[in-house]
Design a protein around this motif. Sequence first.
Motif, PDB file in Angstrom:
ATOM      1  N   THR A  71      50.965  47.289  46.077  1.00  0.00           N
ATOM      2  CA  THR A  71      50.589  47.296  47.492  1.00  0.00           C
ATOM      3  C   THR A  71      50.133  45.921  47.933  1.00  0.00           C
ATOM      4  N   ALA A  72      49.397  45.215  47.060  1.00  0.00           N
ATOM      5  CA  ALA A  72      48.930  43.872  47.400  1.00  0.00           C
ATOM      6  C   ALA A  72      50.107  42.930  47.615  1.00  0.00           C
ATOM      7  N   ARG A  73      51.151  43.059  46.788  1.00  0.00           N
ATOM      8  CA  ARG A  73      52.337  42.213  46.970  1.00  0.00           C
ATOM      9  C   ARG A  73      53.038  42.528  48.285  1.00  0.00           C
ATOM     10  N   THR A  74      53.094  43.813  48.620  1.00  0.00           N
ATOM     11  CA  THR A  74      53.706  44.209  49.896  1.00  0.00           C
ATOM     12  C   THR A  74      52.941  43.604  51.066  1.00  0.00           C
ATOM     13  N   LEU A  75      51.625  43.700  51.034  1.00  0.00           N
ATOM     14  CA  LEU A  75      50.810  43.148  52.119  1.00  0.00           C
ATOM     15  C   LEU A  75      50.952  41.634  52.202  1.00  0.00           C
ATOM     16  N   SER A  76      51.044  40.975  51.048  1.00  0.00           N
ATOM     17  CA  SER A  76      51.117  39.505  51.054  1.00  0.00           C
ATOM     18  C   SER A  76      52.383  39.001  51.730  1.00  0.00           C
ATOM     19  N   ARG A  77      53.444  39.803  51.704  1.00  0.00           N
ATOM     20  CA  ARG A  77      54.679  39.391  52.374  1.00  0.00           C
ATOM     21  C   ARG A  77      54.495  39.313  53.886  1.00  0.00           C
ATOM     22  N   TYR A  78      53.451  39.963  54.381  1.00  0.00           N
ATOM     23  CA  TYR A  78      53.144  39.912  55.816  1.00  0.00           C
ATOM     24  C   TYR A  78      51.948  38.984  56.093  1.00  0.00           C
ATOM     25  N   GLY A  79      51.574  38.200  55.094  1.00  0.00           N
ATOM     26  CA  GLY A  79      50.469  37.266  55.272  1.00  0.00           C
ATOM     27  C   GLY A  79      49.101  37.903  55.186  1.00  0.00           C
ATOM     28  N   ILE A  80      49.023  39.127  54.650  1.00  0.00           N
ATOM     29  CA  ILE A  80      47.751  39.844  54.514  1.00  0.00           C
ATOM     30  C   ILE A  80      47.319  39.734  53.062  1.00  0.00           C
ATOM     31  N   THR A  81      46.385  38.829  52.792  1.00  0.00           N
ATOM     32  CA  THR A  81      46.020  38.544  51.406  1.00  0.00           C
ATOM     33  C   THR A  81      44.553  38.819  51.093  1.00  0.00           C
ATOM     34  N   THR A  82      43.715  38.993  52.092  1.00  0.00           N
ATOM     35  CA  THR A  82      42.290  39.249  51.856  1.00  0.00           C
ATOM     36  C   THR A  82      41.873  40.550  52.545  1.00  0.00           C
ATOM     37  N   VAL A  83      40.697  41.041  52.170  1.00  0.00           N
ATOM     38  CA  VAL A  83      40.161  42.234  52.824  1.00  0.00           C
ATOM     39  C   VAL A  83      39.910  41.942  54.300  1.00  0.00           C
ATOM     40  N   GLY A  84      39.512  40.711  54.612  1.00  0.00           N
ATOM     41  CA  GLY A  84      39.334  40.321  56.004  1.00  0.00           C
ATOM     42  C   GLY A  84      40.624  40.413  56.793  1.00  0.00           C
ATOM     43  N   ASP A  85      41.742  40.030  56.157  1.00  0.00           N
ATOM     44  CA  ASP A  85      43.046  40.150  56.825  1.00  0.00           C
ATOM     45  C   ASP A  85      43.368  41.608  57.138  1.00  0.00           C
ATOM     46  N   ILE A  86      43.042  42.503  56.190  1.00  0.00           N
ATOM     47  CA  ILE A  86      43.278  43.934  56.427  1.00  0.00           C
ATOM     48  C   ILE A  86      42.441  44.410  57.610  1.00  0.00           C
ATOM     49  N   ALA A  87      41.173  43.977  57.641  1.00  0.00           N
ATOM     50  CA  ALA A  87      40.282  44.395  58.729  1.00  0.00           C
ATOM     51  C   ALA A  87      40.770  43.892  60.077  1.00  0.00           C
ATOM     52  N   ASP A  88      41.374  42.701  60.101  1.00  0.00           N
ATOM     53  CA  ASP A  88      41.810  42.098  61.362  1.00  0.00           C
ATOM     54  C   ASP A  88      43.176  42.580  61.826  1.00  0.00           C
ATOM     55  N   THR A  89      43.922  43.247  60.943  1.00  0.00           N
ATOM     56  CA  THR A  89      45.261  43.735  61.305  1.00  0.00           C
ATOM     57  C   THR A  89      45.152  45.036  62.087  1.00  0.00           C
ATOM     58  N   GLN A  90      45.880  45.127  63.177  1.00  0.00           N
ATOM     59  CA  GLN A  90      45.867  46.338  63.986  1.00  0.00           C
ATOM     60  C   GLN A  90      46.347  47.526  63.149  1.00  0.00           C
ATOM     61  N   LEU A  91      45.699  48.665  63.349  1.00  0.00           N
ATOM     62  CA  LEU A  91      46.028  49.846  62.551  1.00  0.00           C
ATOM     63  C   LEU A  91      47.501  50.234  62.657  1.00  0.00           C
ATOM     64  N   PRO A  92      48.127  50.238  63.860  1.00  0.00           N
ATOM     65  CA  PRO A  92      49.556  50.586  63.925  1.00  0.00           C
ATOM     66  C   PRO A  92      50.426  49.668  63.069  1.00  0.00           C
ATOM     67  N   THR A  93      50.059  48.379  62.991  1.00  0.00           N
ATOM     68  CA  THR A  93      50.818  47.450  62.150  1.00  0.00           C
ATOM     69  C   THR A  93      50.668  47.813  60.681  1.00  0.00           C
ATOM     70  N   LEU A  94      49.432  48.103  60.262  1.00  0.00           N
ATOM     71  CA  LEU A  94      49.202  48.514  58.877  1.00  0.00           C
ATOM     72  C   LEU A  94      49.964  49.798  58.556  1.00  0.00           C
ATOM     73  N   GLN A  95      50.003  50.726  59.519  1.00  0.00           N
ATOM     74  CA  GLN A  95      50.696  51.992  59.291  1.00  0.00           C
ATOM     75  C   GLN A  95      52.189  51.774  59.078  1.00  0.00           C
ATOM     76  N   SER A  96      52.745  50.808  59.779  1.00  0.00           N
ATOM     77  CA  SER A  96      54.182  50.530  59.602  1.00  0.00           C
ATOM     78  C   SER A  96      54.468  49.916  58.242  1.00  0.00           C
ATOM     79  N   ILE A  97      53.445  49.291  57.629  1.00  0.00           N
ATOM     80  CA  ILE A  97      53.620  48.663  56.320  1.00  0.00           C
ATOM     81  C   ILE A  97      53.316  49.640  55.192  1.00  0.00           C
ATOM     82  N   LEU A  98      52.220  50.383  55.323  1.00  0.00           N
ATOM     83  CA  LEU A  98      51.712  51.204  54.219  1.00  0.00           C
ATOM     84  C   LEU A  98      51.910  52.703  54.405  1.00  0.00           C
TER      85      LEU A  98
END
Length: 337
Positions: free
Chosen positions: A136-163
């Motif tokens: 999952t971490a590798r999947t997120l990193s492809r979208y530039g999401i590498t830290t817990v802060g990045d997850i917190a700052d990403t809009q929920l609909p965007t995260l839902q489309s990824i995860l």
Amino acid sequence: MNGTSRPRPRAILRIRFHPGERSEELYGQLLAVVDGISSRVEPLPADWSAYVDLTGALTYWDRDIEGLVAVLRLRLLALHGVQCSAGAGPTRSIAAMASDLTPPGAATVVRDDPYEIASFLRTRPASAMPGIGPKTARTLSRYGITTVGDIADTQLPTLQSILGAAAARQAHNRAHGIDERPVVPGAALKSLSTGHRFDRDELDTDRHHRAVLGLVQELGGRLRTSGEIAQMLTLTVTYADRTQTTRSRSLTEPTAHTTALASTARALLTGLGLQRARVRTLALRAERLLPAEDTVHQLTFDERDDKLRRLETALDKAATRYGPGIAGAASTFPLAR
């Protein structure tokens, strides 16, 4: 006064024990020491740790969380000579993350304060958060999401489309310090566990699979010897940096049959996507145990499965006579280096 008060801050502890030699008897004794501080203890025998809810204990002992954790660590050392590492915070996930970065003989405490929670979480790598494995971490990193802060700052609909919806909601909440899961007191003897530590941090996925199959063989034999069956398997992977990933899966039917256990264990391991992970230890736990007489085996016309069960019985007899490890599936024997 209006008769209302601020909810009492939660204080959840994740404590890991680091004994020289391990035994189920010692683990139970260590849990008894923890129970003397707080009765809300959730054992995690697979990796020799436990969750402890200290919320009420802080008032009872009239200490802050650092002081109470220090008392607990001293008792464990004085009574059993066992060092521990401890991580504490207002949620299970924060306590687990704090514990993961704490060396033996130390403690990390994150107070129930929004600024302190954010300061702790935001700089941590995404893979450090419970529920985010290497794949999952590798999947997120492809979208530039590498830290817990990045997850917190990403809009929920965007995260839902990824995860996906459920995983995204969970990750988003935990990245904001929200995790309502309680500590569920339970007895350690409701599970059986075993582990394998590699001689060096291991990248070879074939060796990962061989090690897990070896653990399955051991667990299956112990279950059959004790007359028990498992309803669930939990696999815990500890990496070179001491972070961990834990996954659980219910079995199709309660069983102690090695082939059925191996199928579930392989699925757990494959699902973690460890192709580039340096693995230090693997731990497998059989959970929600029942007496063997409660088993309900679905009859099939699979002659191979019947043969495997007869072979299993023969191997159990050999292990009883000559000791464990004398025989087993060829795929579980170690390769020469």
